[in-house]
Motif scaffolding. Structure first.
Motif, short mmCIF file in Angstrom:
data_model
loop_
_atom_site.label_atom_id
_atom_site.label_comp_id
_atom_site.label_asym_id
_atom_site.label_seq_id
_atom_site.Cartn_x
_atom_site.Cartn_y
_atom_site.Cartn_z
N GLU A 184 0.86 -1.19 0.00
CA GLU A 184 0.00 0.00 0.00
C GLU A 184 0.89 1.24 0.00
OE1 GLU A 184 -3.21 0.63 -0.16
OE2 GLU A 184 -3.90 -1.46 -0.27
N ILE A 273 -2.17 4.01 8.65
CA ILE A 273 -3.29 3.62 7.78
C ILE A 273 -2.82 2.66 6.70
CG2 ILE A 273 -4.95 4.47 6.07
CD1 ILE A 273 -5.20 7.01 7.79
N MET A 274 -1.64 2.93 6.12
CA MET A 274 -1.10 2.03 5.09
C MET A 274 -0.87 0.63 5.67
SD MET A 274 -1.05 3.80 2.34
CE MET A 274 -2.49 4.68 3.02
N MET A 276 -2.54 -0.82 8.15
CA MET A 276 -3.83 -1.49 8.33
C MET A 276 -4.42 -1.93 7.00
SD MET A 276 -5.72 0.53 11.48
CE MET A 276 -5.64 2.18 10.79
N ARG A 277 -4.33 -1.09 6.00
CA ARG A 277 -4.86 -1.45 4.68
C ARG A 277 -4.11 -2.64 4.09
NH1 ARG A 277 -5.70 4.36 1.53
NH2 ARG A 277 -7.44 5.13 2.79
N ALA A 278 -2.78 -2.62 4.23
CA ALA A 278 -1.98 -3.71 3.67
C ALA A 278 -2.29 -5.03 4.38
CB ALA A 278 -0.49 -3.37 3.77
N GLN A 280 -5.12 -5.91 5.85
CA GLN A 280 -6.45 -6.37 5.43
C GLN A 280 -6.44 -6.95 4.02
OE1 GLN A 280 -8.39 -2.55 6.46
NE2 GLN A 280 -9.83 -3.75 7.65
N ARG A 281 -5.75 -6.29 3.11
CA ARG A 281 -5.74 -6.76 1.73
C ARG A 281 -4.92 -8.03 1.59
NH1 ARG A 281 -3.28 -5.22 -3.02
NH2 ARG A 281 -2.10 -3.54 -2.06
#
Length: 287
Positions: A184, A273-274, A276-278, A280-281
């Motif tokens: 991310e 945030i990056m 958490m996004r990484a 999850q993905r």
């Protein structure tokens, strides 16, 4: 501006390149894709008297799989990395990240070795190499040695490479079958360095994280391996509380510079945030 005067050398073997670098000393610099060195030369921030062009050296290009490792020649371009079936099948996170590096024109010329070798904290590949447990092959006047990516980066533009040495290849253990991955990257525009970026490689078992590694780009003077953040999610289903705990652990080791991309607190905030996004993905991709 234009670069200062320099002598140009184009050796055809690693041994010849090493000899030139050793003989010419601090006045010489190796040239791979040139996307970091040439702009610095134009600004007169770097003024080498000799450029050692590596493009004619056989064996410094290509991607192969050797058992449980993938070997990437240092002069392999980002475009060639994207075209590699070995990368697509074995280490797809590198494919994903290469698409986010600059633009197609840069990717046609920029090399993987150049991206990882010079210690630029804004480059994308170093954090991925930490996350993947990669090692670098360095060849110099005293022979060949391997240095783990985790031990290579010592400061901004300061690395473990020694005088006369060239980074010739990268060895990466193939992640476990069924692993999840993500890179991310938040950036202001196409071609820009990351404001903040996070790489994740993980495996899942029974709906919970079994193994995890997290790398961070452009959030310190070196790429970072966020071990505490990775440990925070082991054994969890990546619920909201676990994600926040991982983000906080990652933010605790971030030390970005305030620049045109934003103040320190903003860059740390989006860095979390990056992460958490990484996570999850990557979990969504894990088999």
């Amino acid at each position: 501006m234009i670069p200062g005067p320099f002598s140009y050398h184009r050796p055809t073997t690693v041994a010849d390149a090493v000899k030139l670098l050793s003989t010419l000393g601090d006045d010489a610099r190796p040239l791979a894709g040139g996307h970091s060195l040439v702009p610095m030369m134009k600004l007169r921030l770097a003024t080498p008297e000799h450029l050692i062009d590596l493009h004619d050296i056989a064996g410094l290009k290509g991607v192969t799989r050797d058992g449980n490792n993938v070997l990437i020649g240092a002069m392999t371009t980002q475009h060639e990395l994207l075209a590699s079936e070995v990368i697509a099948k074995s280490i797809p996170v590198l494919h994903e990240a290469a698409l986010l590096i600059a633009d197609p024109q840069v990717r046609y010329r920029g090399t993987v070795g150049g991206n990882v070798a010079n210690g630029d904290p804004g480059n994308d590949m170093p954090a991925l190499m930490l996350t993947l447990g990669a090692a670098y092959r360095l060849e110099g006047p005293n022979g060949v040695r391997k240095v783990a990516a985790a031990d290579y980066y010592q400061g901004a533009y300061f690395t473990a490479i020694e005088a006369g040495e060239i980074l010739t290849s990268i060895s990466i253990p193939v992640p476990a079958a069924g692993h999840g991955h993500a890179y991310e990257k938040l950036k202001r525009k196409v071609g820009d360095y990351a404001t903040a970026a996070a790489a994740v490689v993980l495996t899942m078992s029974g709906g919970k994280v079994e193994t995890c590694a997290i790398g961070l780009t452009n959030l310190s003077e070196t790429p970072l391996l966020a071990d505490a953040a990775a440990k925070a999610v082991i054994g969890t289903s990546l619920d909201a509380a676990s994600l926040k705990k991982a983000a906080a652990a990652a933010q605790a080791i971030m030390a970005p510079a305030a620049d045109a991309r934003g103040p320190v607190e903003y860059r740390k905030h989006v860095g979390g945030i990056m992460v958490m996004r990484a996570l999850q993905r990557a979990a969504a991709k894990a088999a």
